[in-house]
Motif scaffolding. Structure first.
Motif, short mmCIF file in Angstrom:
data_model
loop_
_atom_site.label_atom_id
_atom_site.label_comp_id
_atom_site.label_asym_id
_atom_site.label_seq_id
_atom_site.Cartn_x
_atom_site.Cartn_y
_atom_site.Cartn_z
N ALA A 14 0.71 -1.23 -0.04
CA ALA A 14 0.04 -0.04 0.16
C ALA A 14 0.87 1.36 0.11
O ALA A 14 0.58 2.12 -0.87
CB ALA A 14 -0.97 -0.10 1.27
N VAL A 15 1.99 1.40 0.78
CA VAL A 15 2.94 2.37 0.94
C VAL A 15 3.52 2.59 -0.47
O VAL A 15 3.59 3.48 -1.07
CB VAL A 15 3.81 2.22 1.94
CG1 VAL A 15 5.18 3.17 2.05
CG2 VAL A 15 3.22 2.21 3.31
N ALA A 16 4.05 1.36 -1.20
CA ALA A 16 4.66 1.50 -2.33
C ALA A 16 3.54 2.16 -3.53
O ALA A 16 4.04 2.87 -4.12
CB ALA A 16 5.23 0.23 -2.61
N GLY A 17 2.55 1.62 -3.38
CA GLY A 17 1.56 1.99 -4.46
C GLY A 17 1.31 3.44 -4.22
O GLY A 17 1.06 4.26 -5.29
N ALA A 18 1.22 3.80 -3.03
CA ALA A 18 0.78 5.31 -2.78
C ALA A 18 1.83 6.21 -3.20
O ALA A 18 1.65 7.18 -3.78
CB ALA A 18 0.17 5.52 -1.29
N ALA A 19 3.18 5.61 -2.99
CA ALA A 19 4.29 6.68 -3.12
C ALA A 19 4.22 6.59 -4.47
O ALA A 19 4.72 7.76 -5.11
CB ALA A 19 5.55 5.85 -2.57
N VAL A 20 4.24 5.72 -5.51
CA VAL A 20 4.43 5.83 -6.81
C VAL A 20 3.31 6.60 -7.65
O VAL A 20 3.41 7.49 -8.25
CB VAL A 20 4.32 4.40 -7.56
CG1 VAL A 20 4.34 4.32 -8.99
CG2 VAL A 20 5.34 3.62 -7.26
N GLY A 21 1.90 6.54 -7.15
CA GLY A 21 0.88 7.30 -7.60
C GLY A 21 1.39 8.82 -7.12
O GLY A 21 0.95 9.72 -8.09
N LEU A 22 1.89 9.15 -6.15
CA LEU A 22 2.10 10.51 -5.59
C LEU A 22 3.15 11.01 -6.50
O LEU A 22 3.29 12.35 -6.61
CB LEU A 22 2.23 10.56 -4.26
CG LEU A 22 0.90 10.31 -3.45
CD1 LEU A 22 1.44 10.09 -1.85
CD2 LEU A 22 -0.04 11.39 -3.30
N LEU A 23 4.37 10.43 -6.50
CA LEU A 23 5.23 10.71 -7.40
C LEU A 23 4.96 11.07 -8.88
O LEU A 23 5.70 11.82 -9.60
CB LEU A 23 6.44 9.76 -7.35
CG LEU A 23 7.09 9.50 -6.02
CD1 LEU A 23 8.15 8.29 -6.24
CD2 LEU A 23 7.72 10.86 -5.62
N ILE A 24 4.13 10.53 -9.67
CA ILE A 24 3.57 10.74 -10.81
C ILE A 24 2.62 11.88 -10.80
O ILE A 24 2.94 12.58 -11.95
CB ILE A 24 2.67 9.31 -11.20
CG1 ILE A 24 3.66 8.17 -11.47
CG2 ILE A 24 2.21 9.56 -12.79
CD1 ILE A 24 3.19 6.78 -11.81
N ALA A 25 1.84 11.98 -9.84
CA ALA A 25 1.10 13.24 -10.12
C ALA A 25 0.83 13.91 -8.50
O ALA A 25 -0.09 13.79 -7.85
CB ALA A 25 -0.51 12.95 -10.32
N PRO A 26 1.78 14.72 -8.18
CA PRO A 26 1.75 15.41 -6.74
C PRO A 26 0.66 16.42 -7.00
O PRO A 26 0.56 17.11 -7.64
CB PRO A 26 3.32 16.03 -6.74
CG PRO A 26 3.84 16.11 -8.09
CD PRO A 26 2.94 15.04 -9.07
N GLU A 27 0.21 16.66 -5.72
CA GLU A 27 -0.98 17.59 -5.41
C GLU A 27 -0.71 18.31 -4.07
O GLU A 27 0.59 17.99 -3.56
CB GLU A 27 -2.15 16.80 -5.45
CG GLU A 27 -2.65 16.21 -6.71
CD GLU A 27 -3.92 15.47 -6.60
OE1 GLU A 27 -4.56 15.63 -5.47
OE2 GLU A 27 -4.13 14.91 -7.49
N LYS A 28 -1.42 19.34 -3.62
CA LYS A 28 -1.40 19.89 -2.30
C LYS A 28 -1.12 18.71 -1.38
O LYS A 28 -1.71 17.56 -1.43
CB LYS A 28 -2.84 20.62 -2.19
CG LYS A 28 -2.67 21.85 -2.95
CD LYS A 28 -4.09 22.90 -2.74
CE LYS A 28 -4.46 23.65 -3.62
NZ LYS A 28 -5.63 24.40 -2.98
N GLY A 29 -0.54 19.28 -0.26
CA GLY A 29 -0.47 18.26 1.00
C GLY A 29 -1.81 17.85 1.40
O GLY A 29 -1.83 16.48 1.62
N LYS A 30 -3.10 18.76 1.66
CA LYS A 30 -4.03 18.10 2.14
C LYS A 30 -4.80 17.06 1.22
O LYS A 30 -5.03 15.85 1.64
CB LYS A 30 -5.07 19.17 2.53
CG LYS A 30 -6.27 18.85 3.12
CD LYS A 30 -7.13 19.95 3.32
CE LYS A 30 -8.69 19.57 3.95
NZ LYS A 30 -9.34 20.79 4.27
N ASP A 31 -4.64 17.26 -0.22
CA ASP A 31 -5.14 16.37 -1.18
C ASP A 31 -4.30 15.05 -1.09
O ASP A 31 -4.96 13.99 -1.21
CB ASP A 31 -5.32 16.87 -2.52
CG ASP A 31 -6.13 18.17 -2.62
OD1 ASP A 31 -7.06 18.27 -1.76
OD2 ASP A 31 -5.92 18.94 -3.56
N THR A 32 -3.21 15.17 -0.78
CA THR A 32 -2.16 14.06 -0.84
C THR A 32 -2.57 13.20 0.24
O THR A 32 -2.56 11.78 0.16
CB THR A 32 -0.78 14.32 -0.92
OG1 THR A 32 -0.23 15.40 -1.98
CG2 THR A 32 0.45 13.39 -0.88
#
Length: 67
Positions: A14-32
């Motif tokens: 779950a952490v790896a999936g979340a990290a990859v997804g966030l690295l591809i499309a970073p957003e505001k901290g609250k949205d992240t």
């Protein structure tokens, strides 16, 4: 396989999936943070709010180090 290994594997995935997804499309901290919580809940990881917040903070810190 020990139950602890299974749990750690699920959390790690779950952490790896979340990290990859966030690295591809970073957003505001609250949205992240909201997306991380949603991903963890979708994976069946249900923690008390304070533990979930700690996990999300740790994930967010790790992601920020790599961006």
């Amino acid at each position: 396989m020990k139950p602890l290994h299974v749990i750690l594997s699920v959390i790690g995935g779950a952490v790896a999936g979340a990290a990859v997804g966030l690295l591809i499309a970073p957003e505001k901290g609250k949205d992240t943070r909201s997306k991380i919580v949603d991903i963890l809940r979708d994976k069946g990881i249900i923690l008390k709010k304070n533990k979930m917040d700690e996990l999300v903070d740790e994930i967010e810190d790790q992601i920020e180090k790599h961006i």
